[in-house]
Design an enzyme around this catalytic site. Sequence first.
Site, PDB file in Angstrom:
ATOM      1  N   ASP A 174      36.166  38.445  24.719  1.00  0.00           N
ATOM      2  CA  ASP A 174      36.903  38.921  23.545  1.00  0.00           C
ATOM      3  C   ASP A 174      36.240  40.037  22.732  1.00  0.00           C
ATOM      4  OD1 ASP A 174      37.683  36.482  24.559  1.00  0.00           O
ATOM      5  OD2 ASP A 174      38.335  35.671  22.660  1.00  0.00           O
ATOM      6  N   GLU A 406      29.557  25.893  24.397  1.00  0.00           N
ATOM      7  CA  GLU A 406      30.384  27.009  24.847  1.00  0.00           C
ATOM      8  C   GLU A 406      29.486  28.199  25.191  1.00  0.00           C
ATOM      9  OE1 GLU A 406      33.053  28.171  21.757  1.00  0.00           O
ATOM     10  OE2 GLU A 406      34.295  29.434  23.061  1.00  0.00           O
TER      11      GLU A 406
HETATM   12  C1  9WN Z   1      41.246  33.639  23.367  1.00  0.00           C
HETATM   13  C2  9WN Z   1      39.134  29.360  26.148  1.00  0.00           C
HETATM   14  C3  9WN Z   1      38.954  30.836  25.861  1.00  0.00           C
HETATM   15  C4  9WN Z   1      38.202  31.561  26.997  1.00  0.00           C
HETATM   16  C5  9WN Z   1      37.794  32.966  26.594  1.00  0.00           C
HETATM   17  C6  9WN Z   1      37.029  32.894  25.284  1.00  0.00           C
HETATM   18  C7  9WN Z   1      37.902  32.244  24.209  1.00  0.00           C
HETATM   19  C8  9WN Z   1      40.121  32.634  23.179  1.00  0.00           C
HETATM   20  C9  9WN Z   1      39.753  32.515  21.708  1.00  0.00           C
HETATM   21  O1  9WN Z   1      38.262  30.946  24.619  1.00  0.00           O
HETATM   22  O2  9WN Z   1      39.019  33.075  23.986  1.00  0.00           O
HETATM   23  O3  9WN Z   1      41.719  33.575  24.678  1.00  0.00           O
HETATM   24  O4  9WN Z   1      40.538  31.890  20.974  1.00  0.00           O
HETATM   25  O5  9WN Z   1      38.730  33.041  21.288  1.00  0.00           O
HETATM   26  O6  9WN Z   1      36.608  34.153  24.887  1.00  0.00           O
HETATM   27  O7  9WN Z   1      37.020  33.564  27.608  1.00  0.00           O
HETATM   28  O8  9WN Z   1      39.002  31.610  28.124  1.00  0.00           O
HETATM   29  O9  9WN Z   1      37.910  28.774  26.452  1.00  0.00           O
END
Ligand code: 9WN
Length: 435
Positions: A174, A406
């Site tokens: 992100d 995470e």
């Molecule tokens: C937006 C779910 C996801 C991962 C991504 C991570 C984070 C989401 C967020 O979480 O992104 O998709 O709300 O920040 O960056 O890689 O798939 O774990």
Amino acid sequence: MLSSDDRQRLRNRAREVLDRNWMGASTKPAPDLYPHQWSWDSAFIAIGRTHDRPERAATELLNLFDGQWANGLLPHIVFDPSASGYFPGPDFWETHRSPHAPQAPPTSGIVQPPVHATAAWHVYRNLPDAASRRTFLEQIVPKLAAWHAYLYRERDPDGTGLVTIRHPWEPGLDNSPQWDAILARMHLAPDAIPDYERVDTSIVAADERPTRAEYDRYAWLVRLFAEDDYDDAAIREACPFRVQGVLFNALLVQSGRDLAAMAREIGQDGDRFEAQADRTAQAMNARLWDDAVGRYVAWDVVADRAVDPLVSAGFTPLFAGVPDADRADRCVTTMRRHGFLDVDVAVPTYAPRAFGFDPARYWRGPVWINLNWILRHGLARYGYDDDARRVDASTLRLVRDAGMHEYFDALSGAGHGTDAFSWTAALVLDLLADA
Ligand code: 9WN
């Protein structure tokens, strides 16, 4: 080295996390922060789960494809209608405006990295008997073929071989420094910023997450896509964020090869997938190779220039066998020289001495276990076994000492973001099984 007790404890803990996050037909990434099904998370989760629950791993992938659109788009989120507490939810996405989106389940309208065929290949090889293996391939191969066809048709309409991402959430990285210059170009007048309320920063400390200015742009892009009714041609015209990403294309190359192998297993033509993978690999070498530094770079299609920040994603083509031996060696030399491998805590997502490196903020420095997994396989593929083992050792130490987080502070190893994170647990299971 971890003791055998440590390893058993880690295995048990990883299974507990995955069982707790299991929603009946898929696994949420984490209990509170991410209460739905995410696309590339499910692929990594399936890879880890093949070792103890292969049927569950197969269900995980098939459930994700229940959210696939009629044009082949595989959405980055399949929403659980009974869960709430995530922004942006279905009301903000309004994907019903697209003629391609399914009536149900509700989904988002963007994608994530195509690691699914690679995950399916892992699942396939671990299913217990020939009949279930064949049934699984007959179900999943056409869905994967439609997914890859969408990417090549709509994300590379000029046939360059490189597919394009159009939102910082699409590469899954992100707030990577890679996107800073592009987001800075998006000058939003105050009245252009959509009304929205974040939930993430009420669960995780705000200084470990993207900034408000970044979220404004994430939200603005989502509204742009909704207002274009998710029409790919219209979005290609209007979207200020269009990037040929390194990680995204590298995973597509490997998935193309794995899809070819699976198609052949059931007597279908695999050559077309192999040919696509070859073209993408060639295009990566022609366009994304940075000979001055010795790494691969993303390409900003709007500004027509390379994306400069020195990130670990620049070495992920090793995973897919994209570089020749000489370029692979240059990549590993760059990794060593810029602190990606020589620190106790490996592998930072952004070079530790680079401007704006932040050891604890999301994709701007911290260690993420999925990238470690990708990079360790890349290193091993080219015979850098000591480096691969160093990444494994660091990965397992981090989760032993800090828990199934995470992401991990790139300097101290402290755990950040949510705890009980599914792909951390799943990939730990895979690493332990490999060892
Ligand atoms: C937006 C779910 C996801 C991962 C991504 C991570 C984070 C989401 C967020 O979480 O992104 O998709 O709300 O920040 O960056 O890689 O798939 O774990």
